[in-house]
Design a protein around this motif. Structure first.
Motif, PDB file in Angstrom:
ATOM      1  N   VAL A  28      23.962  -1.684 -11.469  1.00 17.37           N
ATOM      2  CA  VAL A  28      24.467  -2.546 -12.504  1.00 17.37           C
ATOM      3  C   VAL A  28      23.917  -2.668 -13.818  1.00 17.37           C
ATOM      4  O   VAL A  28      24.548  -2.858 -14.742  1.00 17.37           O
ATOM      5  N   GLN A  29      22.305  -2.336 -13.629  1.00 19.66           N
ATOM      6  CA  GLN A  29      21.727  -2.734 -14.792  1.00 19.66           C
ATOM      7  C   GLN A  29      20.608  -1.869 -15.016  1.00 19.66           C
ATOM      8  O   GLN A  29      19.838  -1.536 -14.007  1.00 19.66           O
ATOM      9  N   ASP A  30      20.278  -1.265 -16.147  1.00 23.75           N
ATOM     10  CA  ASP A  30      18.812  -0.483 -16.271  1.00 23.75           C
ATOM     11  C   ASP A  30      18.011  -1.324 -17.164  1.00 23.75           C
ATOM     12  O   ASP A  30      18.364  -1.860 -18.129  1.00 23.75           O
ATOM     13  N   ASN A  31      16.816  -1.348 -16.702  1.00 24.22           N
ATOM     14  CA  ASN A  31      15.720  -2.074 -17.432  1.00 24.22           C
ATOM     15  C   ASN A  31      14.714  -1.109 -17.874  1.00 24.22           C
ATOM     16  O   ASN A  31      14.139  -0.203 -17.178  1.00 24.22           O
ATOM     17  N   HIS A  32      14.070  -1.531 -18.943  1.00 27.02           N
ATOM     18  CA  HIS A  32      12.849  -0.378 -19.459  1.00 27.02           C
ATOM     19  C   HIS A  32      12.047  -1.284 -20.057  1.00 27.02           C
ATOM     20  O   HIS A  32      12.076  -2.223 -20.900  1.00 27.02           O
ATOM     21  N   SER A  33      10.562  -1.161 -19.492  1.00 26.08           N
ATOM     22  CA  SER A  33       9.462  -1.880 -20.150  1.00 26.08           C
ATOM     23  C   SER A  33       8.462  -1.106 -20.708  1.00 26.08           C
ATOM     24  O   SER A  33       8.285   0.006 -19.936  1.00 26.08           O
ATOM     25  N   ARG A  34       7.695  -1.545 -21.572  1.00 30.61           N
ATOM     26  CA  ARG A  34       6.470  -0.719 -21.998  1.00 30.61           C
ATOM     27  C   ARG A  34       5.179  -1.878 -21.924  1.00 30.61           C
ATOM     28  O   ARG A  34       5.274  -3.118 -22.403  1.00 30.61           O
ATOM     29  N   SER A  35       3.980  -1.277 -21.394  1.00 33.47           N
ATOM     30  CA  SER A  35       3.045  -2.051 -21.068  1.00 33.47           C
ATOM     31  C   SER A  35       1.785  -1.247 -21.455  1.00 33.47           C
ATOM     32  O   SER A  35       1.750  -0.247 -21.424  1.00 33.47           O
ATOM     33  N   ALA A  36       0.706  -2.208 -21.959  1.00 31.52           N
ATOM     34  CA  ALA A  36      -0.389  -1.670 -22.358  1.00 31.52           C
ATOM     35  C   ALA A  36      -1.418  -1.701 -21.147  1.00 31.52           C
ATOM     36  O   ALA A  36      -1.038  -2.222 -19.914  1.00 31.52           O
ATOM     37  N   LYS A  37      -2.565  -1.167 -21.024  1.00 28.00           N
ATOM     38  CA  LYS A  37      -3.358  -1.082 -19.854  1.00 28.00           C
ATOM     39  C   LYS A  37      -3.715  -2.209 -19.303  1.00 28.00           C
ATOM     40  O   LYS A  37      -4.063  -2.996 -20.234  1.00 28.00           O
ATOM     41  N   ASN A  38      -3.759  -2.283 -18.081  1.00 30.12           N
ATOM     42  CA  ASN A  38      -4.106  -3.715 -17.346  1.00 30.12           C
ATOM     43  C   ASN A  38      -2.932  -4.726 -17.478  1.00 30.12           C
ATOM     44  O   ASN A  38      -3.303  -5.910 -16.656  1.00 30.12           O
ATOM     45  N   VAL A  39      -1.754  -4.489 -18.058  1.00 24.77           N
ATOM     46  CA  VAL A  39      -0.804  -5.684 -18.015  1.00 24.77           C
ATOM     47  C   VAL A  39      -0.236  -5.581 -16.532  1.00 24.77           C
ATOM     48  O   VAL A  39       0.082  -4.636 -15.805  1.00 24.77           O
ATOM     49  N   LEU A  40      -0.175  -6.891 -16.046  1.00 28.52           N
ATOM     50  CA  LEU A  40       0.298  -6.825 -14.695  1.00 28.52           C
ATOM     51  C   LEU A  40       1.590  -7.864 -14.722  1.00 28.52           C
ATOM     52  O   LEU A  40       1.628  -9.069 -15.463  1.00 28.52           O
ATOM     53  N   ARG A  41       2.630  -7.438 -14.243  1.00 30.65           N
ATOM     54  CA  ARG A  41       3.884  -8.120 -14.349  1.00 30.65           C
ATOM     55  C   ARG A  41       4.393  -8.268 -12.806  1.00 30.65           C
ATOM     56  O   ARG A  41       4.347  -7.363 -12.118  1.00 30.65           O
ATOM     57  N   GLY A  42       4.666  -9.577 -12.704  1.00 28.72           N
ATOM     58  CA  GLY A  42       4.821  -9.755 -11.175  1.00 28.72           C
ATOM     59  C   GLY A  42       4.266 -10.975 -10.632  1.00 28.72           C
ATOM     60  O   GLY A  42       3.412 -11.585 -11.264  1.00 28.72           O
ATOM     61  N   LEU A  43       4.588 -11.385  -9.522  1.00 36.66           N
ATOM     62  CA  LEU A  43       5.575 -10.749  -8.482  1.00 36.66           C
ATOM     63  C   LEU A  43       7.031 -11.617  -8.658  1.00 36.66           C
ATOM     64  O   LEU A  43       7.082 -12.607  -8.367  1.00 36.66           O
ATOM     65  N   HIS A  44       8.114 -10.890  -8.931  1.00 33.11           N
ATOM     66  CA  HIS A  44       9.064 -11.460  -9.475  1.00 33.11           C
ATOM     67  C   HIS A  44      10.278 -10.946  -8.311  1.00 33.11           C
ATOM     68  O   HIS A  44      10.234 -10.077  -7.794  1.00 33.11           O
ATOM     69  N   TYR A  45      11.238 -12.071  -8.443  1.00 37.22           N
ATOM     70  CA  TYR A  45      12.532 -11.849  -7.390  1.00 37.22           C
ATOM     71  C   TYR A  45      13.498 -12.861  -7.854  1.00 37.22           C
ATOM     72  O   TYR A  45      13.101 -13.890  -8.654  1.00 37.22           O
ATOM     73  N   GLN A  46      14.595 -12.645  -7.429  1.00 37.45           N
ATOM     74  CA  GLN A  46      15.979 -13.715  -7.816  1.00 37.45           C
ATOM     75  C   GLN A  46      16.274 -14.055  -6.492  1.00 37.45           C
ATOM     76  O   GLN A  46      16.671 -13.231  -5.618  1.00 37.45           O
ATOM     77  N   ILE A  47      16.259 -15.480  -6.036  1.00 38.23           N
ATOM     78  CA  ILE A  47      16.460 -16.077  -4.739  1.00 38.23           C
ATOM     79  C   ILE A  47      18.109 -15.971  -4.504  1.00 38.23           C
ATOM     80  O   ILE A  47      18.457 -16.094  -3.549  1.00 38.23           O
ATOM     81  N   ASN A  50      -2.539   2.813 -21.204  1.00 37.44           N
ATOM     82  CA  ASN A  50      -1.779   2.322 -22.209  1.00 37.44           C
ATOM     83  C   ASN A  50      -0.384   2.973 -22.637  1.00 37.44           C
ATOM     84  O   ASN A  50      -0.344   4.340 -22.336  1.00 37.44           O
ATOM     85  N   GLY A  51       0.334   2.207 -22.914  1.00 40.84           N
ATOM     86  CA  GLY A  51       1.698   3.070 -23.075  1.00 40.84           C
ATOM     87  C   GLY A  51       2.623   3.291 -22.072  1.00 40.84           C
ATOM     88  O   GLY A  51       3.558   4.175 -22.365  1.00 40.84           O
ATOM     89  N   THR A  52       2.363   2.705 -20.927  1.00 39.03           N
ATOM     90  CA  THR A  52       3.172   2.915 -19.668  1.00 39.03           C
ATOM     91  C   THR A  52       4.614   2.403 -19.891  1.00 39.03           C
ATOM     92  O   THR A  52       4.727   1.213 -20.191  1.00 39.03           O
ATOM     93  N   GLU A  53       5.538   3.313 -19.609  1.00 40.30           N
ATOM     94  CA  GLU A  53       6.916   2.793 -19.752  1.00 40.30           C
ATOM     95  C   GLU A  53       7.582   3.037 -18.156  1.00 40.30           C
ATOM     96  O   GLU A  53       7.485   4.163 -17.669  1.00 40.30           O
ATOM     97  N   VAL A  54       8.078   1.960 -17.780  1.00 42.21           N
ATOM     98  CA  VAL A  54       8.875   1.955 -16.359  1.00 42.21           C
ATOM     99  C   VAL A  54      10.444   1.559 -16.767  1.00 42.21           C
ATOM    100  O   VAL A  54      10.814   0.889 -17.726  1.00 42.21           O
ATOM    101  N   LEU A  55      10.900   2.354 -16.274  1.00 39.95           N
ATOM    102  CA  LEU A  55      12.450   2.353 -16.069  1.00 39.95           C
ATOM    103  C   LEU A  55      12.807   1.810 -14.658  1.00 39.95           C
ATOM    104  O   LEU A  55      12.267   2.362 -13.719  1.00 39.95           O
ATOM    105  N   TYR A  56      13.815   0.916 -14.555  1.00 39.25           N
ATOM    106  CA  TYR A  56      14.243   0.643 -13.077  1.00 39.25           C
ATOM    107  C   TYR A  56      15.873   0.277 -13.037  1.00 39.25           C
ATOM    108  O   TYR A  56      16.060  -0.488 -14.056  1.00 39.25           O
ATOM    109  N   LYS A  57      16.393   0.763 -12.225  1.00 42.79           N
ATOM    110  CA  LYS A  57      17.913   0.316 -11.780  1.00 42.79           C
ATOM    111  C   LYS A  57      17.924  -0.843 -11.087  1.00 42.79           C
ATOM    112  O   LYS A  57      16.947  -1.181 -10.127  1.00 42.79           O
TER     113      LYS A  57
END
Length: 181
Positions: free
Chosen positions: A46-65, A125-132
């Motif tokens: 239902v949703q597509d997300n796109h993030s861009r991160s520099a080297k060593n950016v750590l995102r998480g650990l995420h969830y929705q209860i 650097n310049g890492t781009e992540v897409l996730y559905k």
């Protein structure tokens, strides 16, 4: 498309069939019918997300209860070390994690079902992540487990000190987290 079960069988590593020549490449990043035939999973994204991160950016650990999200993750530029943690209390793999390098070069994807916490660290650097996602973002239900929780012992493949948001620095240990039944 090649599907491989990871050490946590519900998390799947997906390798698309890539057609390449001197002009470049082509591949289907998602085909609902092929995905369903190969995995037995009938999903609605239902949703597509796109993030861009520099080297060593750590995102998480995420969830929705609530409104738990399944995620199909891929990288279109750069590389990440992608991590899924099983936070389903009744699961035989509860508290275990798997991690894989996903990159624009290897074109692999990771299917992370609902009931898992998710995070990644950018390896370039310049890492781009897409996730559905299988459900919509719901900030009221969002939770964050501490990325460096010693009880999880995640080996992040860090290439230096991580760059972590204030929200992720405030994550809580798995022992104190809201979990899935």
């Amino acid at each position: 498309m090649n599907i491989t079960q990871t050490e946590i069988p519900d998390v799947l590593l997906i390798e698309p069939r890539v057609f390449g020549d001197d002009r470049g490449f082509f591949f289907e990043s998602f085909n609902e019918q092929v995905f369903q035939d190969k995995t037995g999973l009938s999903l609605r994204f239902v949703q597509d997300n796109h993030s861009r991160s520099a080297k060593n950016v750590l995102r998480g650990l995420h969830y929705q209860i609530q409104q738990a999200q399944g995620k199909l993750v891929r990288v279109v530029a750069g590389a990440i070390f992608d991590v899924a943690v099983d936070i389903r209390k009744g699961s035989p793999t509860f508290g275990q994690w798997v991690g894989y390098e996903l990159s624009a070069a290897n074109k692999q994807q990771l299917w992370i079902p609902p009931g898992f916490a998710h995070g990644f660290v950018a390896l370039e650097n310049g890492t781009e992540v897409l996730y559905k996602t299988t459900d919509y973002y719901a900030p009221a239900h969002e939770r964050s487990i501490l990325w460096n929780d010693p009880d999880l012992g995640i080996h992040w493949n860090l290439l230096g000190e991580p760059i972590v948001s204030a929200k992720d620095q405030a994550g809580i240990p798995l022992k104190q987290a809201d979990l899935f039944d």
